[in-house]
Design an enzyme around this catalytic site. Structure first.
Site, PDB file in Angstrom:
ATOM      1  N   LYS A  35      -0.309 -11.267  11.013  1.00  0.00           N
ATOM      2  CA  LYS A  35      -0.393 -11.752   9.678  1.00  0.00           C
ATOM      3  C   LYS A  35      -1.688 -11.318   9.035  1.00  0.00           C
ATOM      4  CE  LYS A  35       3.561 -13.725   9.038  1.00  0.00           C
ATOM      5  NZ  LYS A  35       4.893 -12.904   8.513  1.00  0.00           N
TER       6      LYS A  35
ATOM      7  N   TYR B 155       0.692 -19.493  17.925  1.00  0.00           N
ATOM      8  CA  TYR B 155       0.929 -18.506  16.831  1.00  0.00           C
ATOM      9  C   TYR B 155       0.458 -17.081  17.511  1.00  0.00           C
ATOM     10  CZ  TYR B 155       2.526 -17.000  12.415  1.00  0.00           C
ATOM     11  OH  TYR B 155       3.216 -16.349  11.255  1.00  0.00           O
TER      12      TYR B 155
HETATM   13  P1  NAD Z   1      14.248 -15.576   9.933  1.00  0.00           P
HETATM   14  O1  NAD Z   1      14.396 -15.398  11.427  1.00  0.00           O
HETATM   15  O2  NAD Z   1      15.197 -16.170   9.042  1.00  0.00           O
HETATM   16  O3  NAD Z   1      13.615 -14.131   9.432  1.00  0.00           O
HETATM   17  C1  NAD Z   1      13.060 -13.049  10.051  1.00  0.00           C
HETATM   18  C2  NAD Z   1      13.713 -11.858   9.822  1.00  0.00           C
HETATM   19  O4  NAD Z   1      12.809 -10.852  10.465  1.00  0.00           O
HETATM   20  C3  NAD Z   1      15.196 -11.721  10.341  1.00  0.00           C
HETATM   21  O5  NAD Z   1      16.208 -11.464   9.423  1.00  0.00           O
HETATM   22  C4  NAD Z   1      15.243 -10.511  11.450  1.00  0.00           C
HETATM   23  O6  NAD Z   1      16.276  -9.846  11.458  1.00  0.00           O
HETATM   24  C5  NAD Z   1      14.143  -9.787  10.583  1.00  0.00           C
HETATM   25  N1  NAD Z   1      13.508  -8.700  11.591  1.00  0.00           N
HETATM   26  C6  NAD Z   1      13.016  -8.898  12.813  1.00  0.00           C
HETATM   27  N2  NAD Z   1      12.597  -7.654  13.253  1.00  0.00           N
HETATM   28  C7  NAD Z   1      13.116  -6.753  12.353  1.00  0.00           C
HETATM   29  C8  NAD Z   1      13.032  -5.355  12.360  1.00  0.00           C
HETATM   30  N3  NAD Z   1      12.651  -4.639  13.474  1.00  0.00           N
HETATM   31  N4  NAD Z   1      13.742  -4.799  11.475  1.00  0.00           N
HETATM   32  C9  NAD Z   1      14.233  -5.245  10.240  1.00  0.00           C
HETATM   33  N5  NAD Z   1      14.219  -6.877  10.385  1.00  0.00           N
HETATM   34  C10 NAD Z   1      13.475  -7.412  11.362  1.00  0.00           C
HETATM   35  O7  NAD Z   1      12.945 -16.394   9.635  1.00  0.00           O
HETATM   36  P2  NAD Z   1      11.926 -16.710   8.361  1.00  0.00           P
HETATM   37  O8  NAD Z   1      11.103 -17.859   8.854  1.00  0.00           O
HETATM   38  O9  NAD Z   1      12.668 -16.691   7.331  1.00  0.00           O
HETATM   39  O10 NAD Z   1      11.008 -15.563   8.418  1.00  0.00           O
HETATM   40  C11 NAD Z   1      10.760 -14.619   7.226  1.00  0.00           C
HETATM   41  C12 NAD Z   1       9.278 -14.286   6.910  1.00  0.00           C
HETATM   42  O11 NAD Z   1       8.555 -15.492   6.754  1.00  0.00           O
HETATM   43  C13 NAD Z   1       8.487 -13.722   8.280  1.00  0.00           C
HETATM   44  O12 NAD Z   1       7.523 -12.962   7.800  1.00  0.00           O
HETATM   45  C14 NAD Z   1       7.869 -15.117   8.726  1.00  0.00           C
HETATM   46  O13 NAD Z   1       6.694 -14.786   9.468  1.00  0.00           O
HETATM   47  C15 NAD Z   1       7.352 -15.520   7.453  1.00  0.00           C
HETATM   48  N6  NAD Z   1       7.032 -16.896   7.532  1.00  0.00           N
HETATM   49  C16 NAD Z   1       7.978 -18.005   8.158  1.00  0.00           C
HETATM   50  C17 NAD Z   1       7.238 -19.196   8.055  1.00  0.00           C
HETATM   51  C18 NAD Z   1       8.276 -20.208   8.737  1.00  0.00           C
HETATM   52  O14 NAD Z   1       7.769 -21.299   9.191  1.00  0.00           O
HETATM   53  N7  NAD Z   1       9.495 -20.249   8.952  1.00  0.00           N
HETATM   54  C19 NAD Z   1       6.124 -19.757   7.532  1.00  0.00           C
HETATM   55  C20 NAD Z   1       5.452 -18.841   7.140  1.00  0.00           C
HETATM   56  C21 NAD Z   1       5.789 -17.472   6.715  1.00  0.00           C
END
Ligand code: NAD
Length: 256
Positions: free
Chosen positions: A163, A156
């Site tokens: 984060k 990570y």
């Molecule tokens: P995802 O890939 O579906 O979404 C990530 C989004 O970030 C995408 O829509 C992408 O377009 C956007 N993004 C990246 N760079 C960008 C920029 N410069 N400007 C605007 N948008 C941008 O993945 P996800 O897992 O749904 O991620 C969403 C959030 O949840 C993130 O913050 C991620 O760290 C967090 N998260 C994810 C998990 C997991 O296991 N999937 C767990 C905890 C937290």
């Protein structure tokens, strides 16, 4: 009657139907919210627009959070179309792929800056633009974090540092924006197989181990996160701000 009838919510971070942001959007839509979405680039616009249209939403705007003028343009357009907003969902993050696979000590200055800029600073930048649109009625802002902010999760790496900055920003924003009746919270979600998560080596093993060890003996779903987002974004969370709420099937309580 829905809990979000008449409420206008901006959802940043839908890439496809697996996105956590989409799980949140579906829950908000079910409860009557009017939604607006962003897309990062033209390729993702082709994914996001049909999803938005499937729930009757026509407000789909470009916004790469690395560019201040794009955030300005999006919120300017929302002001024209809606006048005010009630809530913002910030569900986005990015780190260079190599920074998620090399040794942490190899993290480059550029990679660090990019991860922190997109994944943490953008929350502050978005909150600044949301403030005048929420000024009259107050509002709620929600972001997404992960356990890697507090503990070391293999691979990570710099995203854990980003984060940590994000979670701290939640507290500072909550303290600052409370005087405007704006609440700021985060959900720390367990791992979910999404586009972003697929960039982390070993995700499959992580999901398997997680489901074995979490008290609820399963992985977290987009729906789980969507349900808790209703609490934090809406009237049920009216007295909650500056919090990081785990939606992780209990994984983080386990010591062994
Ligand atoms: P995802 O890939 O579906 O979404 C990530 C989004 O970030 C995408 O829509 C992408 O377009 C956007 N993004 C990246 N760079 C960008 C920029 N410069 N400007 C605007 N948008 C941008 O993945 P996800 O897992 O749904 O991620 C969403 C959030 O949840 C993130 O913050 C991620 O760290 C967090 N998260 C994810 C998990 C997991 O296991 N999937 C767990 C905890 C937290």
């Amino acid at each position: 009657m829905g809990m979000f009838d008449g409420k206008k919510v901006v959802v940043l971070g839908v890439a496809n139907e697996r996105s956590i942001a989409w799980g949140i959007a579906e829950a908000l839509h079910r409860e009557g919210a009017e939604l607006a979405f962003n897309y990062l680039n033209e390729a993702l616009e082709r994914r996001v627009r049909p999803l938005a249209e499937s729930i009757g939403c026509k407000t789909v705007l470009p916004c790469d959070v690395q560019h201040e003028e794009q955030i300005d343009a999006m919120f300017g357009e929302l002001q024209k179309r809606w006048g005010s907003i009630d809530a913002v969902v910030h569900s986005l993050a990015y780190a260079e792929k190599e920074d998620l696979s090399k040794r942490f000590v190899e993290t480059s200055r550029q990679g660090f800056q990019t991860a922190l800029d997109i994944s943490a600073y953008s929350l502050i930048s978005v909150a600044k633009r949301a403030l005048p649109l929420m000024a009259e009625r107050g509002g709620s802002i929600l972001t997404l974090s992960y356990l890697g902010a507090e503990r070391v999760v293999p691979n990570y790496n710099v995203m854990g540092v980003a984060k940590a900055a994000l979670e701290s920003s939640v507290r500072y924003l909550a303290a600052d924006l409370g005087q405007n009746n704006i609440r700021v919270n985060a959900i720390s979600a367990g791992p979910i197989k999404t586009l972003a998560a697929s960039g982390i080596p070993g995700l499959r093993d992580m999901l398997t181990a997680f489901a074995e060890k979490a008290p609820l003996r399963r992985n977290v779903t987009q729906e789980d996160v969507g349900n808790t987002s209703l609490y934090l974004l809406g009237p049920l969370g009216s007295g909650v701000t500056g919090e990081v709420v785990y939606v992780d099937c209990g994984f983080s309580i386990m010591g062994f």
